[in-house]
Design an enzyme around this catalytic site. Structure first.
Site, mmCIF file in Angstrom:
data_model
loop_
_atom_site.group_PDB
_atom_site.id
_atom_site.type_symbol
_atom_site.label_atom_id
_atom_site.label_comp_id
_atom_site.label_asym_id
_atom_site.label_seq_id
_atom_site.Cartn_x
_atom_site.Cartn_y
_atom_site.Cartn_z
ATOM 1 N N LEU A 19 -37.631 23.141 101.027
ATOM 2 C CA LEU A 19 -38.232 23.671 102.249
ATOM 3 C C LEU A 19 -38.972 24.975 102.003
ATOM 4 O O LEU A 19 -40.074 25.180 102.530
ATOM 5 C CB LEU A 19 -37.144 23.895 103.307
ATOM 6 C CG LEU A 19 -36.665 22.663 104.065
ATOM 7 C CD1 LEU A 19 -35.382 22.973 104.817
ATOM 8 C CD2 LEU A 19 -37.740 22.173 105.028
ATOM 9 N N ASP A 38 -37.257 33.572 94.835
ATOM 10 C CA ASP A 38 -36.276 32.567 94.445
ATOM 11 C C ASP A 38 -35.499 33.084 93.252
ATOM 12 O O ASP A 38 -36.083 33.563 92.277
ATOM 13 C CB ASP A 38 -36.939 31.237 94.094
ATOM 14 C CG ASP A 38 -35.966 30.065 94.245
ATOM 15 O OD1 ASP A 38 -36.082 29.321 95.233
ATOM 16 O OD2 ASP A 38 -35.093 29.915 93.369
ATOM 17 N N ASP A 73 -32.025 39.055 93.906
ATOM 18 C CA ASP A 73 -30.944 38.502 94.717
ATOM 19 C C ASP A 73 -30.982 39.153 96.096
ATOM 20 O O ASP A 73 -30.579 40.310 96.263
ATOM 21 C CB ASP A 73 -29.606 38.769 94.031
ATOM 22 C CG ASP A 73 -28.423 38.161 94.778
ATOM 23 O OD1 ASP A 73 -28.619 37.609 95.877
ATOM 24 O OD2 ASP A 73 -27.299 38.250 94.255
ATOM 25 N N ILE A 74 -31.421 38.410 97.089
ATOM 26 C CA ILE A 74 -31.612 38.974 98.427
ATOM 27 C C ILE A 74 -30.296 39.150 99.176
ATOM 28 O O ILE A 74 -30.295 39.680 100.291
ATOM 29 C CB ILE A 74 -32.624 38.154 99.256
ATOM 30 C CG1 ILE A 74 -32.348 36.646 99.179
ATOM 31 C CG2 ILE A 74 -34.028 38.427 98.744
ATOM 32 C CD1 ILE A 74 -31.250 36.137 100.020
ATOM 33 N N ASN A 100 -34.677 31.686 104.125
ATOM 34 C CA ASN A 100 -34.466 30.268 103.836
ATOM 35 C C ASN A 100 -33.466 30.014 102.721
ATOM 36 O O ASN A 100 -32.926 28.925 102.609
ATOM 37 C CB ASN A 100 -35.827 29.640 103.474
ATOM 38 C CG ASN A 100 -35.697 28.241 102.922
ATOM 39 O OD1 ASN A 100 -35.469 27.284 103.657
ATOM 40 N ND2 ASN A 100 -35.832 28.106 101.607
ATOM 41 N N TYR A 171 -20.319 26.395 105.020
ATOM 42 C CA TYR A 171 -21.747 26.281 105.341
ATOM 43 C C TYR A 171 -21.966 26.279 106.863
ATOM 44 O O TYR A 171 -22.845 26.976 107.380
ATOM 45 C CB TYR A 171 -22.280 25.004 104.706
ATOM 46 C CG TYR A 171 -23.726 24.686 104.972
ATOM 47 C CD1 TYR A 171 -24.747 25.383 104.316
ATOM 48 C CD2 TYR A 171 -24.085 23.662 105.844
ATOM 49 C CE1 TYR A 171 -26.077 25.068 104.550
ATOM 50 C CE2 TYR A 171 -25.408 23.346 106.069
ATOM 51 C CZ TYR A 171 -26.403 24.049 105.420
ATOM 52 O OH TYR A 171 -27.720 23.731 105.647
ATOM 53 N N LYS A 175 -24.046 29.067 108.971
ATOM 54 C CA LYS A 175 -25.239 28.679 109.725
ATOM 55 C C LYS A 175 -25.085 28.966 111.218
ATOM 56 O O LYS A 175 -26.067 29.282 111.895
ATOM 57 C CB LYS A 175 -25.536 27.198 109.490
ATOM 58 C CG LYS A 175 -26.051 26.894 108.090
ATOM 59 C CD LYS A 175 -27.323 27.661 107.761
ATOM 60 C CE LYS A 175 -28.000 27.170 106.510
ATOM 61 N NZ LYS A 175 -29.204 27.964 106.161
ATOM 62 N N THR A 205 -33.919 17.892 100.586
ATOM 63 C CA THR A 205 -33.886 19.016 99.665
ATOM 64 C C THR A 205 -32.781 18.753 98.654
ATOM 65 O O THR A 205 -32.048 17.759 98.754
ATOM 66 C CB THR A 205 -33.582 20.341 100.397
ATOM 67 O OG1 THR A 205 -32.217 20.300 100.881
ATOM 68 C CG2 THR A 205 -34.521 20.558 101.581
#
Length: 303
Positions: A19, A38, A73-74, A100, A171, A175, A205
């Site tokens: 995505l 990334d 690394d965000i 994302n 997860y 989310k 994905t």
């Protein structure tokens, strides 16, 4: 390139594949300058290489667009800060942030260990918060300096975050947290010219093609590929453009050719005694209310 996002700078996390890659190419096709982030990790978050981000940058440049790679690394303060500074140092501005990045470590709850919980919540939820925080600090400073931004944030939730998903407690919780973060950010940042929305995409994905192999498979013999990640990106690009003025604090499902405005928690049937209930009375009243209420949607993966 000219288009819906000409003159805008878009930062996209987890944009080396799937995505995120589709979003990066979509923004570039509409004229945006793109920071492609990334970390280049595996499906479970291990490893790491700058290759995927640079490959997308090369794709964009080959098509006549402008992009730069960021492999930080965000989910760390340093990485999130450098993500924002990369946009500012390279292009002199930041207009759109698309959060994302993510990965999976699926387990049933009784087998879900603390490390798997922490790792998934870290990259999804903390990995949304930190880039958002640093971008918001920049936009607030701009607004206070008299340069009101026309900024956009698009967060990535999931049907698992809206309905739950069997085997994905970590997860799903992360989310769902992203939806809460989106609503708060939309309320807090509007005064600084920032709109914040979230999407709950369904697409093929690395994370979904294993868990939902049958559903996510490409059609045999051609035809519309409803699960192609490129189907989700047009909505994301529009939300990230100036054309989406006035749209904030919303959650959208996007799958194939379908866009749905999700309507979250709101009051349903209610009863008020005007005094304290006994446990038996509370139970009786609750059963009556449940009989009047809409049945909940099924949890993903439930039998």
């Amino acid at each position: 390139m000219t288009g819906l996002c000409t003159g805008r700078v878009a930062v996209i996390t987890g944009a080396g594949r799937g995505l995120g890659r589709a979003h990066a190419l979509g923004f570039a096709a509409e004229g945006a300058e793109v920071v492609v982030n990334d970390l280049g990790v595996g499906l479970d978050g291990t490893g790491g290489t700058s290759g995927p981000a640079q490959q997308v940058v090369d794709e964009i440049r080959a098509l006549g667009g402008e992009a730069v790679a960021h492999a930080g690394d965000i989910a760390t303060a340093e990485g999130a800060a450098s993500l924002v500074s990369t946009a500012l140092d390279t292009y002199g501005r930041l207009d759109t942030l698309v959060n994302n990045a993510g990965f999976l470590r699926d387990r049933m709850l009784v087998n879900l260990d603390e490390d798997a919980w922490d790792a998934v919540v870290r990259v999804h939820l903390k990995g949304h918060f930190l880039p958002l925080r640093h971008a918001a600090a920049h936009w607030r400073a701009e607004a206070k300096a008299g340069r009101m931004p026309d900024a956009r944030v698009i967060n990535t939730s999931s049907g698992a975050g809206l309905l739950g998903s069997v085997g994905q407690g970590n997860y799903s919780a992360a989310k769902a947290g992203i939806v809460g973060l989106t609503l708060v950010a939309a309320a807090e940042l509007g005064r600084y010219g920032v709109q914040v929305n979230a999407i709950a995409p369904a697409a093929r994905t690395r994370m979904t093609e294993r868990a939902f192999a049958g559903t996510m498979a490409a059609p045999q013999g051609g035809g519309f590929d409803a699960m192609a990640p490129e189907n989700v990106s047009p909505l994301v690009v529009w939300l990230g453009s100036a054309a989406s003025a006035g749209v904030t604090g919303r959650v959208f499902e996007s799958e194939g050719g379908r866009i749905t405005v999700m309507e979250g928690w709101r009051p349903g049937p209610t009863a008020d005694k005007g005094a304290r209930w006994t446990p038996a009375e509370a139970g009786e009243a609750t059963l009556k209310l449940l009989a009047e209420a809409e049945a909940p949607q099924a949890v993903y993966g439930a039998q």
